[in-house]
Each structure stands twice: as structure tokens, then as C-alpha cells.
Design a protein around this motif. Structure first.
Motif, PDB file in Angstrom:
ATOM      1  N   LEU A  20      -6.794 -28.112  74.164  1.00  0.00           N
ATOM      2  CA  LEU A  20      -7.859 -27.333  74.784  1.00  0.00           C
ATOM      3  C   LEU A  20      -9.017 -27.216  73.809  1.00  0.00           C
ATOM      4  O   LEU A  20      -8.824 -26.890  72.634  1.00  0.00           O
ATOM      5  N   ASP A  21     -10.205 -27.494  74.290  1.00  0.00           N
ATOM      6  CA  ASP A  21     -11.452 -27.354  73.544  1.00  0.00           C
ATOM      7  C   ASP A  21     -11.495 -28.149  72.245  1.00  0.00           C
ATOM      8  O   ASP A  21     -11.685 -27.588  71.162  1.00  0.00           O
ATOM      9  N   PRO A  22     -11.372 -29.475  72.330  1.00  0.00           N
ATOM     10  CA  PRO A  22     -11.547 -30.289  71.126  1.00  0.00           C
ATOM     11  C   PRO A  22     -12.987 -30.190  70.642  1.00  0.00           C
ATOM     12  O   PRO A  22     -13.882 -29.818  71.412  1.00  0.00           O
ATOM     13  N   GLU A  23     -13.208 -30.523  69.389  1.00  0.00           N
ATOM     14  CA  GLU A  23     -14.554 -30.478  68.832  1.00  0.00           C
ATOM     15  C   GLU A  23     -15.435 -31.514  69.532  1.00  0.00           C
ATOM     16  O   GLU A  23     -15.056 -32.673  69.682  1.00  0.00           O
ATOM     17  N   LEU A  24     -16.605 -31.088  69.959  1.00  0.00           N
ATOM     18  CA  LEU A  24     -17.518 -31.964  70.702  1.00  0.00           C
ATOM     19  C   LEU A  24     -18.433 -32.724  69.747  1.00  0.00           C
ATOM     20  O   LEU A  24     -19.645 -32.499  69.708  1.00  0.00           O
ATOM     21  N   THR A  25     -17.857 -33.622  68.994  1.00  0.00           N
ATOM     22  CA  THR A  25     -18.632 -34.458  68.079  1.00  0.00           C
ATOM     23  C   THR A  25     -19.394 -35.506  68.890  1.00  0.00           C
ATOM     24  O   THR A  25     -19.043 -35.793  70.045  1.00  0.00           O
TER      25      THR A  25
END
Length: 191
Positions: A25-30
Motif C-alpha cells: 500500500l502506498d509505494p513511493e511515487l518516484t
């Protein structure tokens, strides 16, 4: 030689379909992740997936939608459930969209449910929906609601995962000048 190569490719595809995904849930939005998300969305759409587009799409057509989701995620209006393979590549997604109306805060929309075309028919869709349900419960939600495009049998898949059809707008989606599909609403109570 060509036959061996074809058998090898089929074996690899079969192995890939059964590869286990890890859901986060909610991985880093790179920038790299947003690029992967855009490519996955285009690949799924171009394989016939009913996720907001009709016909063939390009990366450039999909990217504005990806950026809109990134803004909504940053604002807390959506949460992203990402399915990652063993190498950490994005292979599946589902977004939880939160309601702002005071009478609808107990449920969320499940949107942009995608599985990499090479993984379809391997149980990953069901695993993704199970993970979404688990995370929705952990967030205190009481139900999930989604819509799907008629004419593809998607409502049968969602029904097999516990969703119930609660509404249908005949011809509510126009996928081309002469192709109208039902807009089907489905509901999953979480209690």
C-alpha cells in the motif's frame, strides 16, 4: 530450433503467470514508478483491458491520467495498492478512492484495477482484490464499490470475488461511435 524457442517462451509465460506478487500500500511515487505505472496502464489497455480507455493508446495519452492519480495520492484522496513481482517491478494496481460526502465516508471506490497481461489467468486478479479488501478493512472501511464495462464478462469475475451487482446503466459507456456498453456498478460489504 524455432519450436524449442516457442516452447521455452510458453513455459516462461506459464511460470510468469504463476509467479507470486507482493502487495504494498502506498509505494513511493518516484519518477521511475510513475513511468512503470503509465506503461502498465498502456499495456493493459492495449491488451483489451477496460480501464478508462478504448482502443489502442500511447504512453503519452495515458501519462496525464497517471499524473492526476499522483496528485490525488499526494492529497490523500486516493491510496494505491501495488502488486510487485520478485524483482520489484509493478505488475498490478488497484486504487482506493475516498468519498468526501459526509454520508459516504464509510465506503471507498475501487478503481483502475489492473493486472499485467502476461500474468492474467494466474490468480493474480483474485489476489489483488483480496489484498484490496484486507487493506480497506484495515483502513476502517465498511464497503467497496466499483464500476466495470459490460460486454467483457468482468461482472462475473467480480461476482466470483464476492461483489454484488447493484446497478446498471444500459449503454452508459460509449467506447466508439457505434459501440455502447453497460456501465455496471458492483458493491462489496466488508463486514
Amino acid at each position: 530450433m524455432e519450436r524449442i524457442s516457442q516452447e521455452s517462451q510458453e513455459g516462461q509465460a506459464s511460470q510468469e503467470r504463476h509467479e507470486r506478487l507482493t502487495f504494498r500500500l502506498d509505494p513511493e511515487l518516484t519518477p521511475a514508478f510513475l513511468d512503470e505505472l503509465t506503461r502498465l496502464w498502456a499495456d493493459v489497455s492495449n491488451a483489451g483491458g477496460a480501464i478508462g480507455f478504448a482502443g489502442t493508446v500511447t504512453y503519452e495519452e495515458v501519462r496525464p491520467e497517471t499524473d492526476r492519480y499522483a496528485e490525488s495520492l499526494a492529497a490523500g484522496r486516493h491510496r494505491l495498492l501495488a502488486g510487485l513481482d520478485a524483482a520489484g517491478r509493478l505488475r498490478a494496481t488497484a486504487f482506493l478512492g475516498f468519498n468526501t460526502h459526509r454520508l459516504q465516508g464509510h465506503w471507498a471506490w475501487l478503481t483502475t484495477v489492473m493486472i499485467d497481461p502476461s500474468l492474467q489467468r494466474g490468480g493474480h486478479g483474485r489476489a489483488l482484490l483480496d489484498a484490496a479488501e484486507e487493506h480497506a478493512r484495515a483502513l476502517g472501511l465498511e464497503a467497496l464499490k466499483l464500476t466495470c464495462r459490460g460486454g467483457l464478462g468482468l461482472e462475473h469475475f467480480y461476482a466470483s470475488c464476492g461483489y454484488k451487482e447493484v446497478g446498471r446503466v444500459p449503454g452508459g459507456l460509449r467506447v466508439s461511435a457505434d459501440d455502447y456498453r453497460d456501465d455496471i456498478m458492483m458493491w462489496l460489504p466488508l463486514h
